[in-house]
Design a protein around this motif. Structure first.
Motif, mmCIF file in Angstrom:
data_model
loop_
_atom_site.group_PDB
_atom_site.id
_atom_site.type_symbol
_atom_site.label_atom_id
_atom_site.label_comp_id
_atom_site.label_asym_id
_atom_site.label_seq_id
_atom_site.Cartn_x
_atom_site.Cartn_y
_atom_site.Cartn_z
ATOM 1 N N GLU A 134 0.516 -1.232 -0.048
ATOM 2 C CA GLU A 134 0.056 0.016 0.206
ATOM 3 C C GLU A 134 0.894 1.475 0.286
ATOM 4 O O GLU A 134 0.675 2.543 -0.227
ATOM 5 N N HIS A 135 2.011 1.170 0.570
ATOM 6 C CA HIS A 135 2.802 2.486 0.410
ATOM 7 C C HIS A 135 3.969 2.411 -0.786
ATOM 8 O O HIS A 135 4.431 3.458 -0.622
ATOM 9 N N LEU A 136 3.881 1.283 -1.388
ATOM 10 C CA LEU A 136 4.764 1.009 -2.479
ATOM 11 C C LEU A 136 3.773 2.018 -3.577
ATOM 12 O O LEU A 136 3.884 3.097 -3.910
ATOM 13 N N THR A 137 2.262 1.275 -4.039
ATOM 14 C CA THR A 137 1.881 2.414 -4.456
ATOM 15 C C THR A 137 1.262 4.014 -3.679
ATOM 16 O O THR A 137 1.600 4.698 -5.202
ATOM 17 N N LEU A 144 5.257 9.450 -10.084
ATOM 18 C CA LEU A 144 5.228 9.250 -11.007
ATOM 19 C C LEU A 144 3.765 9.894 -11.943
ATOM 20 O O LEU A 144 3.014 9.934 -12.968
ATOM 21 N N GLY A 145 2.772 10.135 -10.536
ATOM 22 C CA GLY A 145 1.240 10.430 -11.003
ATOM 23 C C GLY A 145 0.134 9.215 -11.052
ATOM 24 O O GLY A 145 0.965 8.451 -11.716
ATOM 25 N N GLU A 146 -0.706 9.118 -11.336
ATOM 26 C CA GLU A 146 -2.061 8.245 -10.607
ATOM 27 C C GLU A 146 -1.789 7.778 -12.320
ATOM 28 O O GLU A 146 -2.403 6.802 -12.364
ATOM 29 N N GLY A 147 -1.441 8.286 -13.175
ATOM 30 C CA GLY A 147 -2.414 7.723 -14.572
ATOM 31 C C GLY A 147 -1.175 6.438 -15.118
ATOM 32 O O GLY A 147 -1.563 5.350 -15.299
ATOM 33 N N VAL A 148 0.335 6.787 -15.146
ATOM 34 C CA VAL A 148 1.313 6.051 -15.438
ATOM 35 C C VAL A 148 1.272 4.544 -14.426
ATOM 36 O O VAL A 148 1.345 3.620 -14.761
ATOM 37 N N VAL A 149 0.986 5.409 -13.020
ATOM 38 C CA VAL A 149 0.441 4.204 -12.106
ATOM 39 C C VAL A 149 -0.211 2.631 -12.659
ATOM 40 O O VAL A 149 -0.062 1.469 -12.543
ATOM 41 N N LYS A 150 -1.316 3.534 -12.880
ATOM 42 C CA LYS A 150 -2.920 2.874 -13.806
ATOM 43 C C LYS A 150 -2.386 2.316 -14.285
ATOM 44 O O LYS A 150 -2.685 0.787 -14.981
ATOM 45 N N SER A 151 -1.466 2.306 -15.681
ATOM 46 C CA SER A 151 -1.318 2.121 -17.380
ATOM 47 C C SER A 151 -0.239 1.048 -16.926
ATOM 48 O O SER A 151 -0.276 0.089 -17.887
ATOM 49 N N THR A 152 0.739 1.080 -16.258
ATOM 50 C CA THR A 152 2.175 0.097 -15.890
ATOM 51 C C THR A 152 2.032 -0.890 -14.993
ATOM 52 O O THR A 152 1.951 -0.441 -14.347
#
Length: 583
Positions: A134-137, A144-152
């Motif tokens: 959870e802390h990593l997320t 990196l921003g929400e978008g990058v994290v969601k799509s990668t």
């Protein structure tokens, strides 16, 4: 389970997790920027403050809500969110060691049973790694921003002690799978042994001009609970540094956790009867020992030097060395705390050097305990002077950084020059047990165990077929294939499952002909063949006139850094429907 080769547009975030006995670390990198490896160094200090404590690693500790409160995932305290003043009987630590009962670990004696509230070690590991995840997320979204994290997509490389049993490694992997599914993702999880991860980092950092093919190094990964050792010989320098294991790895439970236990025991014996001495006083003293004294103590310190330990609330006592809420710990007392643990590590290093059968050029000390000045100096005095003792920079992060490097090298192999481990040495004999035609010359000692086979009309006996012997070179690129014939009477119904038991013998002896008390069951491998059409199952008439199924099969085993992958080969087809259950 093997890593897919990526095109660069298939971006991934590679995450290394060093799940340790006393502290854990997390680092990550993006496949398209592999030279930027980032370790998480900011950690939550309460359930609401998402960051605040700055540290390379976070304590591997849990605290559950008291029995009257409702338990939810969100009110489990972990790491720095547990107040230092929390009563020690509520804090669960060192639970990682309970994953491998085969090491007769300190087990329940150190991992607080009362505070667990009936939770087993699998639950504790899952809860802790979920909190880390959870802390990593949160950290990735910030950076990196929400978008990058969601799509990668993420890929996890989790480190495990090399001395662990296959069962303990598998349990770690399963806990990580449960933790990532709790985070709502299906993430590939790969295991790497801690000393191998440390070696990739440490060897990568050596001065390339001073290295020669044939140079050999011992890596001593001294952590909180376990100390793992392994030796590598350089086999190639260009285009990338390639190494192979020089000897099967060794190790033991003699990490720095044992220093903490010895210090606590010493302090209780010295001050335990003083008025005002309680768990809180002990916890603050332990904190000072862990964060300062343990890391500063060196062999060449003056014998009369003293170290200040906070003991707030205890009355002045010149005889005991207590003044103004501080206790003066003598250097000689500190030496008596350190010496037995350090002596055990030195013994392991010397054994590893002599087992290598090649001249060792240097010992590389990594891991939290590996950064100890005292350990370095004692080792310097204990091994021949031509062997260098080296402490790579950031030794505490070597394991987690090496895990990320391993993941990057596998996911985007062309992106970065890394260290490649070509061959490992098998730590034990691996094999299976099959029926073979009884031969009086070979099997006379097994005469009492022979039995009649109706299919072939002869006496048979169970013997071991070893496909890897202890000390054999084992390569990730070289699968081990065992051919066997699976039979069964047709009258008993069609064959639905093919089962195979893999055994291991970790004793240093020659591999025995038949199974005995030292040959232990390692894993049940089972392949589902119920979807294969009935007419493709071979049959043969036995000597007894009965009709038997006879399937010519092969099992392929690939031995990775800290796990094995099994595949069934039948009729020139590969069946990955193989489940492996460790015991």
């Amino acid at each position: 389970m093997d890593f897919e080769k990526l095109t660069i547009n298939e971006r991934k975030i590679i995450v290394g997790i060093d799940f340790g006995t006393t502290y854990s670390g997390v680092a990550w990198a993006e496949t398209q920027r592999p030279d930027r490896r980032v370790a998480i160094t900011s950690w939550p200090i309460s359930q609401t403050a998402r960051e605040g404590e700055s540290s390379d690693k976070v304590p591997t500790k849990l605290r559950y809500p008291s029995s009257g409160d409702l338990y939810t995932r969100s009110n489990v305290e972990w790491g720095f969110t547990i107040p230092i003043t929390a009563p020690t009987d509520q804090v669960i630590e060192w639970f990682k060691l309970d994953l491998d009962p085969s090491l007769q670990s300190m087990g329940s004696s150190v991992s607080n049973v009362a505070a667990r509230g009936g939770r087993n070690v699998d639950q504790l590991v899952t809860d802790y790694i979920t909190a880390l995840g959870e802390h990593l997320t949160y950290t990735l979204r910030e950076k990196l921003g929400e978008g990058v994290v969601k799509s990668t997509p993420l890929e996890f490389i989790v480190t495990v002690p090399a001395i662990w049993s296959d069962l303990a490694k598998d349990k770690t992997k399963q806990a990580c799978q449960r933790a990532t599914s709790a985070l709502g993702t299906k993430t590939p999880i790969h295991l790497i042994s801690e000393p191998e991860a440390a070696a990739i980092y440490a060897l990568h950092g050596l001065d390339p001009h001073g290295l020669k093919i044939g140079d050999s190094f011992v890596i001593c990964d001294a952590g909180g609970g376990t100390v793992d050792l392994i030796s590598y010989t350089i086999t190639n320098l260009k285009p990338i540094l390639e190494v192979q294991e020089a000897t099967p790895g060794t190790g033991a439970l003699c990490g720095s956790t044992f220093l903490n236990m010895r210090f606590a025991k010493f302090l209780k014996a010295k001050l335990g009867k003083e008025e005002g001495f309680d768990d809180e006083v002990l916890a603050e003293a332990m904190e000072k020992f862990e964060k300062t004294i343990k890391r500063q103590y060196a062999l060449n310190a003056p014998p009369n030097e003293t170290y200040t330990v906070p003991v707030g609330g205890l009355a002045n006592n010149r005889e005991l060395g207590i003044s103004r809420g501080r206790y003066a710990l003598k250097g000689s007392d500190l030496q008596s705390i350190f010496e037995p643990v350090v002596a055990e590590v030195i013994k392991l290093v010397k054994e590893q050097i002599s087992a290598s059968n090649v001249p060792i050029r240097a010992v590389l000390l990594v891991g939290g305990f590996g950064a100890s000045n005292y350990l370095k100096e004692r080792l310097r005095a204990a091994v021949p002077s031509k062997i260098q003792i080296m402490q790579p920079p950031n030794a505490w992060l070597a394991v987690v950084q090496g895990a990320v490097m391993k993941g990057l090298a596998q996911s985007a192999p062309d992106s970065l020059t890394m260290v490649k481990v070509q061959n490992r040495k098998a730590r034990k004999h691996y094999g299976t047990e099959w029926r073979t035609r009884y031969d009086e010359k070979l099997h006379g000692h097994l005469r009492a165990k022979r039995h009649w086979c109706g299919l072939d009309g002869c006496w048979k006996v169970y013997t071991m077929e070893w496909f890897i012997k202890r000390g054999d070179p084992v390569s990730e690129n070289q699968p081990y294939v065992t051919s066997f014939v699976w039979t069964g009477p047709v009258s008993a119904g069609r064959i639905r499952k093919i089962k195979m038991d893999v055994y291991a013998d970790r004793t240093p002896r020659e591999a025995p002909i038949a199974r005995d008390d030292n040959v232990n069951l390692l894993v049940h491998v089972e392949a589902d063949v119920s979807h294969i059409p009935e007419n493709q199952l071979g049959r043969r008439k036995g000597n007894d006139g009965e009709l038997y199924y006879e399937l010519n099969c092969k099992i392929e085993a690939v031995y990775l850094s800290a796990s094995t992958q099994y595949t069934l080969l039948f009729n020139n087809q590969r069946y990955n429907s193989v489940t492996a259950e460790y015991v």
